[in-house]
Design an enzyme around this catalytic site. Structure first.
Site, mmCIF file in Angstrom:
data_model
loop_
_atom_site.group_PDB
_atom_site.id
_atom_site.type_symbol
_atom_site.label_atom_id
_atom_site.label_comp_id
_atom_site.label_asym_id
_atom_site.label_seq_id
_atom_site.Cartn_x
_atom_site.Cartn_y
_atom_site.Cartn_z
ATOM 1 C CD GLN A 45 -3.117 0.860 2.134
ATOM 2 O OE1 GLN A 45 -4.001 0.067 1.862
ATOM 3 N NE2 GLN A 45 -3.086 1.538 3.265
ATOM 4 C CG ASP A 46 1.099 4.121 2.927
ATOM 5 O OD1 ASP A 46 0.946 3.049 3.549
ATOM 6 O OD2 ASP A 46 0.750 5.219 3.397
ATOM 7 N N PRO A 47 4.618 3.088 2.063
ATOM 8 C CG PRO A 47 6.379 4.327 1.196
ATOM 9 C CD PRO A 47 4.879 4.281 1.239
#
Length: 219
Positions: free
Chosen positions: A65-67
């Site tokens: 998804q995101d870091p």
């Protein structure tokens, strides 16, 4: 930032994106964020996932998804970290790996997996420290959607591992029936039990690779 230089043939693909108006606007926003706030990962690691193998050799895409938004945890590869700390989602992935293939993995840095033609891609490539999804809907999704489309359009027999609703929503981008899609719930503690746990996803991937006369992934 769009002067990034890669050692792989991904450079040409990224350069095409860098010229597009949405990406110019995105980089203006991201550069300002790095100047004024604390952003993950480090600037040098934003496009790191594209630096391990050539585009045409892509075997597997694992979509996150995101870091990680914990300071210094994100390293530019989805689910990976250079810190000697096991994030909960990654811990559940390692537990499944043990259950599935009886492999005990302790190294949270997944660069050895990336080097086996595995694209460890997040849908957003940056995030503010301690603020998950803070860079969502700024343009990164257009960029990563276009990367998925580029793979789907120009390559075949690529495996896409989509874990969680965010990743599964990208299935619509994969229209080439020469590709393989594996879907599970996200390995986070909140959803791991739905369909990731006991999914045997790692052996499924290796069995698919064997059926295509490709090298298995050494997890």
């Amino acid at each position: 930032m769009n002067n990034v230089k890669l050692k792989t043939s991904w450079q040409k693909i990224l350069e095409n994106e860098f010229k597009k108006p949405y990406f110019i606007d995105l980089m203006s926003f991201i550069n300002n964020e790095y100047r004024t706030k604390k952003v993950c990962p480090s600037k040098d690691d934003i496009f790191r996932c594209f630096n391990f193998f050539d585009f045409e050799n892509t075997t597997l895409v694992i979509l996150g998804q995101d870091p990680y938004h914990v300071p210094q945890m994100a390293d530019g590869l989805s689910f990976s970290t250079r810190l000697n700390i096991k994030p909960k989602s990654l811990m559940n992935m390692f537990n499944e790996l043990k259950t599935d293939l009886n492999i005990t993995r302790t190294n949270c840095d997944l660069s050895d997996i990336a080097s086996q033609n595995v694209l460890l891609l997040n849908t957003c490539l940056t995030v503010l420290e301690n603020k998950p999804l803070s860079h969502a809907n700024k343009g990164w999704e257009i960029f990563t959607d276009n990367i998925i489309k580029e793979i789907d359009c120009n390559l075949k027999n690529v495996i896409f591992l989509l874990m969680g609703n965010n990743a599964i929503s990208k299935e619509a981008l994969i229209v080439n029936n020469k590709q393989f899609i594996i879907k599970t719930s996200h390995p986070s503690p909140f959803s791991c039990h739905i369909s990731f746990k006991n999914s045997k996803v790692f052996s499924k991937i290796n069995n698919l690779l064997l059926s295509m006369n490709k090298s298995i992934i050494f997890w």
